[in-house]
Design a protein around this motif. Structure first.
Motif, short mmCIF file in Angstrom:
data_model
loop_
_atom_site.label_atom_id
_atom_site.label_comp_id
_atom_site.label_asym_id
_atom_site.label_seq_id
_atom_site.Cartn_x
_atom_site.Cartn_y
_atom_site.Cartn_z
N PHE A 141 0.45 -1.32 -0.09
CA PHE A 141 0.37 -0.73 -0.13
C PHE A 141 0.89 1.01 0.17
N ALA A 142 1.87 1.12 0.71
CA ALA A 142 3.12 2.54 1.02
C ALA A 142 3.59 2.63 -0.38
N ASP A 162 7.18 -5.47 -8.70
CA ASP A 162 6.71 -6.52 -7.73
C ASP A 162 7.14 -6.84 -7.28
N LEU A 163 7.98 -7.38 -6.57
CA LEU A 163 9.67 -7.39 -5.94
C LEU A 163 9.21 -8.83 -4.82
N ASP A 164 8.21 -8.78 -4.97
CA ASP A 164 7.17 -9.96 -3.66
C ASP A 164 7.29 -10.78 -3.99
N LEU A 170 0.92 -6.47 -6.18
CA LEU A 170 0.52 -4.52 -6.65
C LEU A 170 -0.61 -5.05 -7.79
N HIS A 171 -0.60 -6.22 -8.58
CA HIS A 171 -1.67 -6.14 -9.48
C HIS A 171 -2.58 -6.07 -9.59
N GLY A 206 6.71 -2.96 -13.21
CA GLY A 206 6.85 -4.57 -14.07
C GLY A 206 5.87 -5.33 -12.69
N LEU A 207 5.07 -6.02 -13.20
CA LEU A 207 4.13 -6.86 -12.59
C LEU A 207 4.41 -8.36 -12.60
#
Length: 311
Positions: A141-142, A162-164, A170-171, A206-207
């Protein structure tokens, strides 16, 4: 197999960090100030088609010989990204906003973006990782709202990635469909423009379409460092926001320590403990500078006093 093209990033001198630091850090140059090998792809027709071979797998021209960085036009590469539109109602349901006045948190994120942009610029840094001690603190969110706030600056370029990788989300926050697994960008099997999307003229994202159970191995790989270096060259963003996994659940964040310039820690005021914050600080020490701590879910009943203008 990654396709390589020799490029060098020019080392930059980094002055001492000013305010907003959590601790005093020794002056150091960027962790990315070194040469990288990375394949570079481009879309469209070449003006010298005989000189550029075609990759039969993806149907794109490939630069196979050393190519001067000056030839690349980031504006053209930026325009080659898939343009997408955001649904304001979907964003609002997830706490995201594209205009400051759409949320009571808008001014706070504007202040955060300015402090971060100034601190990173003073240090000569570009990549900021955003993490949390544990799951559910609001780091994505942040990261998303910070990227949107940075992108509101006229003439700016911001990249959010999105590197989680174990739990990409994120998508879902943005209401977008990923174009494929981000692993294919990180290992060099697909070009950046086949997986990144563009929102307006100032934000690229980047998703990631699928979780990676071997995320730590992927983030440790030299190809990941090369992919990020090539992206820096091709898009030339002012800031790159890396949405990272929680710090205390594995080695993914530490695996990225030499691939980012600083880290921002998001904590939940209702559940994060001082012990967890100290544990994160201990892990970051000597590996990556901690730029600051963001307190999420804090209740400030005096916030209304700071509002200004028509409502």
């Amino acid at each position: 197999m990654a396709r390589h093209n020799t490029m060098a990033l020019v080392p930059r001198e980094a002055p001492d960090m000013g305010f907003f630091s959590m601790q005093e850090d020794d002056p150091s140059t960027s962790r990315r100030d070194r040469s990288h090998n990375r394949s570079v792809f481009r879309t469209g027709q070449s003006t010298e088609t005989d000189a550029l071979p075609i990759d039969l797998e993806i149907g794109r021209d490939i630069f196979t010989d050393p190519f001067p960085i000056a030839v690349f036009n980031p504006s053209r590469v930026w325009e080659s990204l898939n343009a997408v539109a955001l649904d304001s109602q979907h964003l609002a349901r997830n706490g995201l906003f594209t205009k400051t006045e759409q949320s009571a948190a808008g001014p706070a994120f504007d202040i955060l973006r300015t402090r971060i942009a100034q601190a990173m610029a003073d240090k000569g840094w570009r990549r900021l990782g955003i993490t949390s001690p544990t799951h559910g603190c609001g780091k994505s969110f942040a990261a998303a709202n910070l990227a949107l706030a940075l992108a509101r600056r006229p003439g700016s370029r911001t990249v959010l990635i999105d590197l989680d990788l174990r739990s990409p989300g994120l998508h879902h926050l943005f209401g977008l469909s990923p174009l494929g697994p981000l692993r294919e960008f990180l290992d060099g099997t697909q070009p950046m423009e086949s997986l990144f999307v563009r929102i307006g003229r100032s934000l690229a994202i980047g998703l990631n379409s699928e979780p990676l159970m071997d995320a730590g191995d992927v983030l440790h790989a030299p190809d990941t460092a090369d992919a990020l270096a090539a992206m820096d060259i091709q898009l030339d963003p002012e800031l790159v926001i890396l949405d990272l996994p929680p710090t205390l659940v594995g080695d993914d964040v530490i695996a990225m320590a030499d691939k980012m310039d600083a880290v921002l820690l998001v904590v939940d005021a209702t559940k994060t403990t001082a012990k967890e914050i100290r544990a994160c600080e201990a892990l970051f020490e000597g590996k990556v500078p901690l730029l600051g701590v963001v307190l999420n879910q804090a209740q400030d009943h005096g916030l209304g006093k700071l509002r200004y203008g028509k409502t």
